[in-house]
Motif scaffolding. Sequence first.
Motif, short mmCIF file in Angstrom:
data_model
loop_
_atom_site.label_atom_id
_atom_site.label_comp_id
_atom_site.label_asym_id
_atom_site.label_seq_id
_atom_site.Cartn_x
_atom_site.Cartn_y
_atom_site.Cartn_z
N TRP A 156 2.93 4.84 -0.16
CA TRP A 156 1.78 4.25 -0.85
C TRP A 156 0.48 4.49 -0.09
O TRP A 156 -0.57 4.68 -0.69
CB TRP A 156 1.99 2.75 -1.06
N MET A 171 2.16 -5.44 -5.13
CA MET A 171 1.66 -4.42 -4.22
C MET A 171 0.66 -4.97 -3.20
O MET A 171 0.57 -4.47 -2.08
CB MET A 171 1.02 -3.29 -5.01
N SER A 177 4.77 -0.07 1.21
CA SER A 177 5.21 0.29 -0.13
C SER A 177 5.49 1.78 -0.19
O SER A 177 4.89 2.58 0.52
CB SER A 177 4.15 -0.07 -1.18
N LYS A 203 -2.79 5.85 -1.74
CA LYS A 203 -4.01 5.03 -1.68
C LYS A 203 -5.22 5.89 -1.29
O LYS A 203 -6.32 5.70 -1.82
CB LYS A 203 -3.80 3.91 -0.66
#
Length: 747
Positions: free
Chosen positions: A237, A220, A226, A241
């Motif tokens: 992602w 990652m 991602s 996040k």
Amino acid sequence: MTSSPLHLDLPLPPPSDTTGPYIRLLTFSDGRWSLEVASLASTQFKALSYVWGDSSNPLTIQCNGVQLQVTRNLYWALQHFSVEFVNERLWIDAICIDQNEAAPEKEQQLDLMGEIYTQAEEVLIWLTESFLPTNANLCFQACKSYAVKWRQKELTMRFLAALTMTVVTMDENTNLNRIHNAATAAALREDTSFTDDIVVGLLQILRHPYWSRVWVIQEMSLASRSRILTSKCTLDWDDFKILILTMEQCLPWFLRGMGPNFRALDETTRMQRDNEPRVFYSLSHLLVQFRWSCAKNNRDKVYGLIGLLRPDERRFFMDDLPGPKYAVSTAQCYTHIAFKILQQSQDLSLLVECSSPSFIKRDDDLPSWVPNWQYDSECLPRPRWDLTEGNPYNRTGDVRPALYNAYNASGDSECPPPQLRDNSILILYGMIAGKITAVCRPMEIHHLFVGHRTPRGVLKLTARASQADTLQRLNNGIMRSVLSTTSGLLMLAITYFENCLRKGAAMGILLEYADLALSDGTWLGDRSETNPLYAMFETLMKGPRGVEMVDSLFTDYPNETFIVEAIAQFHTQTRSIRWNPFLRLLRLAGSFYYYPSAYHLLLGINFFGMGKVPPYLLCWIGLQTAAIVFTNFVLESTIASYLVSAVGGYLLNSRLSYVLRMPYRLDTVLATPLDQALARLDDGRLALVPHDTKVDDDVALLAGGRSPFVVRREYCNRFRLVGDCYVDGIMQGEAWREWKVSEMEFM
């Protein structure tokens, strides 16, 4: 494992200057899977990041007309990809790499994994359905809507910061943190997505086994983009996040103990923050940060992090490895890496990590100076009664290296270049500063608090709160949740008595420490405070710097009178113990030695609320249980049962903040010396030493070392390293004598 005909029919050409290395890529088209060889540098593809899962019960797919066995996790991912990514090229390690250990390509391809995940246009994070909450789709939708609001607020805060010039005088990280915190607070005020069910579901997603893998850190951190995938929903992602940063801000005290799952997520997020240029960390830093992550092969605890280093550092650590990566033993791998770190850093901070937790048996194949990276979160002892305690080693994981750097026990001495003899004996230089003459029992993980599974409605994503506010919110929410049912009351009683046993055992050890400190001959130095208990508490907290760091970690508001308050709470405890008739009776009858659990239970009951809470709490739980049983089974009235539960819960809740007065300062002292014990040296100094320290062990000061170390003499100048320690009065070089320094060999 033998090589599959699929891989034998598709050999990888050697890399060339023009095309670079080659990889295999998987494609689903025309209703079937096919594998092909392609150049890594000139091909677009997506890379899969997932949990392999149990390989004992595989399923079969057909690729290039060949039957290939894959794990069930991968099989269901491929079923989804055959619909979602038709004609897309995919890189999946279990299929694209020949898994035969003897295959020469395997090591070469594993070395390329960092480059593969860097070159991939997108990394697909596949989360297995069986570990997800039933409302995972709603959780992902909440993340998406919140991320939109958060980005809008962040842009506004950046504009206001630039316009008003209020933060330009501070460093960049401080500016960024303030902007993010302000954006989080503003977004949470407007967003109503995070209901109780959603928060509980998000916590379950964070506990997914995927996040605990050591390989996920590399996969990652190196990805340019991602996306999280399940069979029913997807989430970018970058949106997830933002949620991680928000939860770190809002629920730090709860999430700090979640284990490697959140630890890995949090650290990975900081590596990628704001798409800034990639951050490179030292290997020693990465090994310490992710030591609780999981890997099927113990060597992967190291190999899984090598890809995060600079290319020149990768070559430094791996070029002279004594054999192929997976041919060397775990002990050879760890020894080689440890010596290379010492060589590179010219610093002994790595030796701080050599002391393992008390529940881990020392690996006899490893030299004593080599950290044991093999244990992970699955090795943590599980509490009884389905209770949970998270990972306490994560809560204080950042304190140990920071404290090591805060002291200077070896003065201004520098660490000579380390030498390795016979591939396992480390040559250092130092002196013996004292001998251990008395050592008490250590504080261990089973002396810490446990709780039951967090019920719905307890945790809220709101503005950041202090530990006291968070604990009060947890107490109130838990009481509301459990007081409505008989099973909830039973679970509350079990949790209470289990914690009484744990804290009672810890108090018994603290009383031993006090006896040692108050005995004749304790060295007090030139401190103005002549109370030996002050020296004891300061030693348990690893000095003034330790008090400051641990207090700020646990409470948010450092208190200059921390030790004074802890001593006052200790005196209150000892007075109530002295006048407790049950404890006096146990000691007079000698039952303390024959029935320690009963003694510890009474000590723990005395610990909570300074002897005031237990009668109130126990009587109320008994009356509440009787009332619920009576209304349910005698009157058979559901309405009356709910009414009794509501009234009882409200009354107990309203009184809880008054009667529940646990000595938080004293509890922080009990939780700090985890897997360490109080000892005394031959000159009367108090010391905090590793749990496996024995009488007659020596305390050594090593050239270039910032803290003393407990060592065990084998013969002449050959020793075994036990671990680092804190010794009262010598942490700033007071005992260092250059003329006493000699060569020391560590086995």
